[in-house]
Design a protein around this motif. Structure first.
Motif, PDB file in Angstrom:
ATOM      1  N   LEU A  19     -83.576 -92.856 -54.000  1.00  9.25           N
ATOM      2  CA  LEU A  19     -83.260 -94.013 -54.146  1.00  9.25           C
ATOM      3  C   LEU A  19     -82.510 -94.402 -55.339  1.00  9.25           C
ATOM      4  O   LEU A  19     -81.912 -95.495 -55.571  1.00  9.25           O
ATOM      5  N   SER A  20     -82.901 -93.514 -56.389  1.00  6.03           N
ATOM      6  CA  SER A  20     -82.373 -93.964 -57.857  1.00  6.03           C
ATOM      7  C   SER A  20     -81.011 -93.885 -57.823  1.00  6.03           C
ATOM      8  O   SER A  20     -79.966 -94.575 -58.395  1.00  6.03           O
ATOM      9  N   TRP A  21     -80.244 -92.861 -57.119  1.00  7.64           N
ATOM     10  CA  TRP A  21     -78.959 -92.657 -56.851  1.00  7.64           C
ATOM     11  C   TRP A  21     -78.351 -93.880 -56.221  1.00  7.64           C
ATOM     12  O   TRP A  21     -77.256 -94.191 -56.639  1.00  7.64           O
ATOM     13  N   ILE A  22     -78.858 -94.403 -55.084  1.00  8.29           N
ATOM     14  CA  ILE A  22     -78.437 -95.320 -54.296  1.00  8.29           C
ATOM     15  C   ILE A  22     -78.301 -96.601 -55.373  1.00  8.29           C
ATOM     16  O   ILE A  22     -77.370 -97.502 -55.347  1.00  8.29           O
ATOM     17  N   ASP A  23     -79.443 -96.903 -56.058  1.00 16.37           N
ATOM     18  CA  ASP A  23     -79.589 -98.070 -57.011  1.00 16.37           C
ATOM     19  C   ASP A  23     -78.472 -98.011 -57.987  1.00 16.37           C
ATOM     20  O   ASP A  23     -77.711 -99.135 -58.164  1.00 16.37           O
ATOM     21  N   HIS A  24     -78.127 -96.762 -58.443  1.00 11.26           N
ATOM     22  CA  HIS A  24     -77.271 -96.744 -59.498  1.00 11.26           C
ATOM     23  C   HIS A  24     -75.730 -97.174 -59.069  1.00 11.26           C
ATOM     24  O   HIS A  24     -75.120 -97.704 -59.665  1.00 11.26           O
ATOM     25  N   VAL A  25     -75.398 -96.635 -57.835  1.00  8.64           N
ATOM     26  CA  VAL A  25     -74.139 -97.085 -57.125  1.00  8.64           C
ATOM     27  C   VAL A  25     -74.187 -98.572 -56.772  1.00  8.64           C
ATOM     28  O   VAL A  25     -73.207 -99.513 -57.182  1.00  8.64           O
ATOM     29  N   GLU A  26     -75.124 -99.206 -56.657  1.00 10.54           N
ATOM     30  CA  GLU A  26     -75.228-100.677 -56.433  1.00 10.54           C
ATOM     31  C   GLU A  26     -75.048-101.494 -57.311  1.00 10.54           C
ATOM     32  O   GLU A  26     -74.371-102.209 -57.262  1.00 10.54           O
ATOM     33  N   LYS A  27     -75.448-101.058 -58.441  1.00 10.63           N
ATOM     34  CA  LYS A  27     -75.493-101.743 -59.810  1.00 10.63           C
ATOM     35  C   LYS A  27     -74.078-101.476 -60.478  1.00 10.63           C
ATOM     36  O   LYS A  27     -73.834-102.395 -61.068  1.00 10.63           O
ATOM     37  N   THR A  28     -73.769-100.198 -60.582  1.00  5.32           N
ATOM     38  CA  THR A  28     -72.498 -99.840 -61.454  1.00  5.32           C
ATOM     39  C   THR A  28     -71.152 -99.931 -60.276  1.00  5.32           C
ATOM     40  O   THR A  28     -70.130-100.164 -61.009  1.00  5.32           O
ATOM     41  N   TYR A  29     -71.552 -99.934 -59.231  1.00 11.26           N
ATOM     42  CA  TYR A  29     -70.137 -99.819 -58.240  1.00 11.26           C
ATOM     43  C   TYR A  29     -69.317 -98.798 -58.682  1.00 11.26           C
ATOM     44  O   TYR A  29     -68.152 -98.658 -58.317  1.00 11.26           O
ATOM     45  N   ARG A  30     -69.921 -97.716 -59.156  1.00 11.11           N
ATOM     46  CA  ARG A  30     -69.320 -96.311 -59.418  1.00 11.11           C
ATOM     47  C   ARG A  30     -70.100 -95.234 -58.272  1.00 11.11           C
ATOM     48  O   ARG A  30     -71.171 -95.451 -58.078  1.00 11.11           O
ATOM     49  N   MET A  31     -69.282 -94.205 -57.966  1.00  3.17           N
ATOM     50  CA  MET A  31     -69.610 -93.293 -57.122  1.00  3.17           C
ATOM     51  C   MET A  31     -70.454 -92.337 -57.702  1.00  3.17           C
ATOM     52  O   MET A  31     -70.451 -92.084 -58.808  1.00  3.17           O
ATOM     53  N   LYS A  32     -71.505 -91.890 -56.900  1.00  4.06           N
ATOM     54  CA  LYS A  32     -72.478 -90.735 -57.331  1.00  4.06           C
ATOM     55  C   LYS A  32     -72.088 -89.537 -56.719  1.00  4.06           C
ATOM     56  O   LYS A  32     -72.280 -89.467 -55.497  1.00  4.06           O
ATOM     57  N   ARG A  33     -72.044 -88.312 -57.386  1.00  3.72           N
ATOM     58  CA  ARG A  33     -71.946 -87.074 -56.750  1.00  3.72           C
ATOM     59  C   ARG A  33     -73.063 -86.278 -57.118  1.00  3.72           C
ATOM     60  O   ARG A  33     -73.766 -86.160 -58.148  1.00  3.72           O
ATOM     61  N   GLU A  68     -73.713 -75.267 -44.714  1.00  5.15           N
ATOM     62  CA  GLU A  68     -75.026 -75.702 -44.683  1.00  5.15           C
ATOM     63  C   GLU A  68     -75.313 -76.610 -45.979  1.00  5.15           C
ATOM     64  O   GLU A  68     -75.971 -77.868 -45.719  1.00  5.15           O
ATOM     65  N   ARG A  69     -75.345 -76.042 -47.036  1.00  3.72           N
ATOM     66  CA  ARG A  69     -75.435 -76.718 -48.238  1.00  3.72           C
ATOM     67  C   ARG A  69     -74.139 -77.448 -48.840  1.00  3.72           C
ATOM     68  O   ARG A  69     -73.283 -76.981 -48.681  1.00  3.72           O
ATOM     69  N   ARG A  70     -74.437 -78.720 -49.065  1.00  4.90           N
ATOM     70  CA  ARG A  70     -73.119 -79.701 -49.261  1.00  4.90           C
ATOM     71  C   ARG A  70     -73.724 -80.465 -50.544  1.00  4.90           C
ATOM     72  O   ARG A  70     -74.818 -80.971 -50.762  1.00  4.90           O
ATOM     73  N   ARG A  71     -72.399 -80.807 -51.155  1.00  2.00           N
ATOM     74  CA  ARG A  71     -72.611 -81.806 -52.303  1.00  2.00           C
ATOM     75  C   ARG A  71     -72.424 -83.182 -51.300  1.00  2.00           C
ATOM     76  O   ARG A  71     -71.373 -83.459 -50.752  1.00  2.00           O
ATOM     77  N   LEU A  72     -72.874 -84.399 -51.677  1.00  2.00           N
ATOM     78  CA  LEU A  72     -72.836 -85.569 -51.129  1.00  2.00           C
ATOM     79  C   LEU A  72     -72.164 -86.361 -52.575  1.00  2.00           C
ATOM     80  O   LEU A  72     -72.323 -86.399 -53.649  1.00  2.00           O
ATOM     81  N   ILE A  73     -71.290 -87.319 -52.025  1.00  2.49           N
ATOM     82  CA  ILE A  73     -70.872 -88.403 -52.743  1.00  2.49           C
ATOM     83  C   ILE A  73     -71.494 -89.857 -51.995  1.00  2.49           C
ATOM     84  O   ILE A  73     -70.922 -90.253 -50.823  1.00  2.49           O
ATOM     85  N   ILE A  74     -72.032 -90.515 -52.726  1.00  6.29           N
ATOM     86  CA  ILE A  74     -72.511 -92.083 -52.459  1.00  6.29           C
ATOM     87  C   ILE A  74     -71.485 -93.064 -53.230  1.00  6.29           C
ATOM     88  O   ILE A  74     -71.296 -92.830 -54.446  1.00  6.29           O
ATOM     89  N   ALA A  75     -70.795 -93.925 -52.401  1.00  6.57           N
ATOM     90  CA  ALA A  75     -69.568 -94.488 -53.011  1.00  6.57           C
ATOM     91  C   ALA A  75     -69.587 -95.871 -52.186  1.00  6.57           C
ATOM     92  O   ALA A  75     -70.095 -95.858 -51.158  1.00  6.57           O
ATOM     93  N   PRO A  76     -69.059 -96.917 -52.995  1.00  7.06           N
ATOM     94  CA  PRO A  76     -68.715 -98.332 -52.423  1.00  7.06           C
ATOM     95  C   PRO A  76     -67.809 -98.037 -51.337  1.00  7.06           C
ATOM     96  O   PRO A  76     -66.983 -97.228 -51.393  1.00  7.06           O
TER      97      PRO A  76
END
Length: 258
Positions: A19-33, A68-76
């Motif tokens: 949730l903190s990752w998602i909140d960061h992307v929402e507030k900064t409009y920058r992707m999170k890896r 199986e194990r992956r890195r995710l990117i949450i992005a606008p």
């Protein structure tokens, strides 16, 4: 309680982190890896992102199609995510398999002995004298310089293109089971064809994982989609809960990784 009520208590710390990752992307409009996540963690992030107030997308890469194990990117929604955005590195080496036997656990142990956290490590391939490790790009130089031996085998790792990654086949064999309940011990007993006593002892000894985490709770109630494993017996999953039988038992569909 909010969204936490839909998840097991042991998953709450990861829920808060996601949730903190998602909140960061929402507030900064920058992707999170993220670092490497197991499939259950990936599922949680994707589910939580869908509840976001902003238009977010979740991308995931682990090096190969069956990773199986992956890195995710949450992005606008409007951000362009490239392959290199995931910062994955493939390291490859070889050893004389006629003289030493190596397995997945040996390679992971050698990696962790360097003091690097598990979350920086993706999938591992060990077969026919070949070792391949997908890792986070930021730790690759350190691993190249310091991982020179695994057990009794000397190795020399080199960086290779991800196109050289050996794809591992994923073959799940489904079957139908009838269990007394959805308790962990009852499902483990059915999947691995154990006695009730052996199933219970396997759990209390820490040999069983639920969603990639050791669980010693025999009474844990499982849900459809839960991933299981029993050390030395392989991986399995609870595919579907089909309902009650006339004798008030539970009909389930399970799958065992071949």
């Amino acid at each position: 309680m909010g969204i936490h009520q839909h998840y097991r208590k042991e998953e709450h710390p990861f829920i808060d982190q996601a949730l903190s990752w998602i909140d960061h992307v929402e507030k900064t409009y920058r992707m999170k890896r993220t670092d490497f996540l197991d499939p259950r963690e990936q599922q949680i992030v994707e589910t939580l992102a869908r509840t976001s107030m902003e238009e977010l997308r979740v991308y995931k890469r682990g090096g190969g199609d069956n990773a199986e194990r992956r890195r995710l990117i949450i992005a606008p929604m409007y951000d362009e995510v490239m392959e290199e955005s995931f910062q994955l590195t493939l390291l490859q080496g070889s050893y004389h398999d006629k003289f030493v036997s190596l397995g997945h656990r040996d390679v992971m142990g050698a990696f962790l002995s360097l003091g690097i956290k598990r979350k920086k490590l993706g999938d591992i391939v060990v077969e026919n004298g070949l070792i391949q490790i997908v890792i986070a790009e930021e730790v690759a130089p350190f691993v190249l310089a310091n991982l020179t031996a695994i057990k009794m085998a000397r190795i020399r790792l080199e960086e290779r293109s991800l196109s050289f990654l050996v794809e591992q086949d994923v073959n799940w064999a489904e079957s139908s089971q009838v269990v007394t309940s959805l308790r962990l011990d009852a499902v483990i007993k059915a999947i691995y064809k154990l006695s009730r006593k052996d199933a219970a002892e396997s759990i209390t000894k820490g040999l069983v994982k639920v969603n990639y985490k050791i669980s010693d709770d025999r009474k844990l109630i499982l849900e459809a989609g839960d991933m299981l494993s029993l050390r030395g017996k392989g991986r399995s999953k609870l595919v579907e809960v089909n309902g009650r039988t006339k004798k008030d038992k539970v009909s389930i569909t399970t799958a065992l990784l071949k």
